[in-house]
Design an enzyme around this catalytic site. Structure first.
Site, PDB file in Angstrom:
ATOM      1  N   GLN A  31       4.457  -6.869   1.256  1.00 52.37           N
ATOM      2  CA  GLN A  31       3.622  -5.797   1.532  1.00 52.37           C
ATOM      3  C   GLN A  31       4.154  -5.120   0.293  1.00 52.37           C
ATOM      4  O   GLN A  31       3.359  -4.249  -0.551  1.00 52.37           O
ATOM      5  CB  GLN A  31       4.008  -5.027   2.788  1.00 52.37           C
ATOM      6  CG  GLN A  31       3.416  -3.726   2.720  1.00 52.37           C
ATOM      7  CD  GLN A  31       2.111  -3.315   2.606  1.00 52.37           C
ATOM      8  OE1 GLN A  31       1.336  -4.418   3.055  1.00 52.37           O
ATOM      9  NE2 GLN A  31       1.709  -2.185   2.334  1.00 52.37           N
ATOM     10  N   GLU A  32       5.406  -4.998  -0.155  1.00 52.40           N
ATOM     11  CA  GLU A  32       5.842  -4.152  -1.237  1.00 52.40           C
ATOM     12  C   GLU A  32       5.622  -4.642  -2.648  1.00 52.40           C
ATOM     13  O   GLU A  32       5.156  -3.858  -3.471  1.00 52.40           O
ATOM     14  CB  GLU A  32       7.372  -3.982  -1.083  1.00 52.40           C
ATOM     15  CG  GLU A  32       7.904  -3.543   0.025  1.00 52.40           C
ATOM     16  CD  GLU A  32       8.069  -2.084   0.000  1.00 52.40           C
ATOM     17  OE1 GLU A  32       7.325  -1.168  -0.980  1.00 52.40           O
ATOM     18  OE2 GLU A  32       8.297  -1.213   0.917  1.00 52.40           O
ATOM     19  N   SER A  33       5.848  -5.983  -2.824  1.00 51.94           N
ATOM     20  CA  SER A  33       5.760  -6.413  -4.251  1.00 51.94           C
ATOM     21  C   SER A  33       4.596  -7.462  -4.546  1.00 51.94           C
ATOM     22  O   SER A  33       4.722  -8.163  -5.527  1.00 51.94           O
ATOM     23  CB  SER A  33       7.035  -6.735  -4.860  1.00 51.94           C
ATOM     24  OG  SER A  33       7.398  -7.778  -3.974  1.00 51.94           O
TER      25      SER A  33
END
Length: 455
Positions: free
Chosen positions: A308-310
């Site tokens: 989700q972040e990267s």
């Protein structure tokens, strides 16, 4: 006494005994039977939406509802799983179970045979096919190039039978050899052309099989409810009515539904497809690193956060200055002992320790899984803003310890009339709601693929 008189007297005694035994007044009501037995027997279907085992622990939406009801009655719960709803209805008629709790919809045919409690969910029924395998039909009349397969005895089977010969070109059959989840898998494998499925089951399976495509809806707004035996005995039925009234009014029903299905309604074909592709091509590079540094966390949750972040890109950089696999800010990275945020291993280790810190800051009284959802929201927006949203929730009469209530108020942090009265002020409060929902979907997909031996 003459033999004839003795015989007559014996016959009279037998008659009185028989009448007494059959008298309705001497038969204990259903609630008394349950209390004396000290066990509530609940028939259910073994599937991902109703009842299943996770590491030898009973799980499932229907299990949670039934367990709370049994606790309310002060008795033990015995779940009686089957793979065929017809078997459950047969057992209910024979008195072998007390209730059927299996995500079943109340149809006119079933309502003539059984008594249904209050509806606790609403679903629709959809015709499903594999995307790209054929041209999408818009109604049953347009299904001329394939066969619909449904589970025998299901409400979908009942619906197709009700059509009679009104659509001569429609080709369908019912099977006892496969359950609804298996039929969806067979659609993906192109072993069958179409099936009809409930919307909730489809929402869950599309997280793993994004190519399941909806052709059209055949039934809207179908009530889901527990089934009980017909008869004049209202004792158990009344208890069911009171129970659902109480958990609906208290918000507990919404809370249980949120825990199981709150994150599955939103479906994006492209996002889901890209994630599954990344699981195959990118995750193997970092999987052991996630496991090594997960600590007290589930490594699959850590991997879901990182995606989700990267998108599992160790050199990812955002316009706000966060970077790396876990998109850490510079102050957070320093606090977690991360020297290089672009180093994948350091970033994963730092992100894991930071999430553990957020988990430890969540009030101890908040149980799982809400505890984790709060920690994820804090990871995204900051613990201070999360606390502001919890305070707003309490002021508005919601429960600040339930994610289902707090996630409704987080977006209010964008509005001046609300954030002006908070300690930490303005925040993009809608973002952590999306953030947590996405991670829950990615996490569920990873758990499923892991259980299937694909990780």
């Amino acid at each position: 006494m003459p033999k004839s008189a003795v015989s007559l007297f014996v016959l009279l005694l037998l008659a009185v005994s028989l009448i007494t035994a059959c008298s309705p007044q001497t038969r204990p009501d259903a609630m008394t039977v349950v209390k004396e037995r000290q066990v509530l027997r609940v028939g259910t279907l073994m599937n991902p939406t109703s009842y299943y085992f996770d590491h030898d622990r009973e799980q499932g939406f229907e299990y949670d509802l039934a367990k709370r009801f049994a606790d309310r009655l002060g008795v033990e719960l015995e779940m009686v799983p089957r793979f065929d709803v017809n078997d459950l209805f047969t057992m209910l008629r024979r008195g072998e179970i007390d209730i059927v709790a299996a995500g079943i919809d109340r149809t006119s045919t079933r309502a003539r045979l059984f008594r249904f409690g209050p509806p606790y969910d609403v679903i629709s029924q959809k015709v499903v096919f594999k995307q790209g395998s054929r041209q999408r039909p818009r109604d049953l009349q347009q299904i001329t190039d394939g066969e619909i397969v449904v589970v025998e005895g299901s409400s979908h089977h009942e619906f197709l039978k009700s059509l009679g010969d009104s659509i001569p070109t429609l080709n369908w059959r019912a099977t006892r050899d496969h359950d609804a989840v298996e039929l969806l898998q067979m659609v993906i494998n192109e072993e069958i052309d179409y099936t009809i499925t409930d919307s909730t089951a489809l929402d869950i399976q599309r997280r793993f099989h994004p190519d399941l495509s909806v052709a059209f809806t055949v039934k809207h707004d179908q009530d889901i409810a527990w089934a009980l035996p017909q008869g004049e005995d209202d004792s158990l039925f009344s208890a069911v009515v009171e129970y659902f009234g109480e958990i609906r009014a208290s918000g507990r029903l919404a809370h249980i539904k949120e825990q199981h299905f709150g994150h599955v309604k939103q479906f994006n074909y492209v996002t889901t497809s890209l994630f599954i592709e990344a699981v195959d091509k990118i995750l193997p590079i970092y999987q052991e690193t996630f496991k090594e540094h997960s600590g007290s966390l589930d490594w699959r949750l850590l991997a879901a956060i990182s995606y989700q972040e990267s998108l599992w890109n160790p050199r990812a950089v955002s316009p706000t200055g966060v970077r790396g696999m876990m998109m850490l800010t510079l102050p957070t990275a320093k606090a977690m002992g991360v020297k290089s945020r672009l180093n994948a291993e350091q970033s994963i280790r730092g992100g894991a320790r930071y999430l553990e810190r957020m988990l430890n800051r969540v009030p101890a009284r908040i149980p799982q899984p809400d505890r984790t959802w709060f920690a994820l929201a804090a990871y995204n927006i900051g613990f201070g803003h999360l606390e502001d949203a919890r305070i707003i929730t309490e002021r508005q009469g919601g429960n600040p310890d339930r994610w289902v209530d707090v996630k409704k108020r987080l977006p209010l942090l964008r509005q001046k009339q609300f954030y002006r009265h908070t300690r930490y002020g303005f925040a993009r409060g809608d973002e952590p709601v999306t953030y947590v929902g996405n991670i829950r979907r990615f996490y569920d997909t990873l758990k499923y693929l892991d259980e299937q031996g694909r990780l």
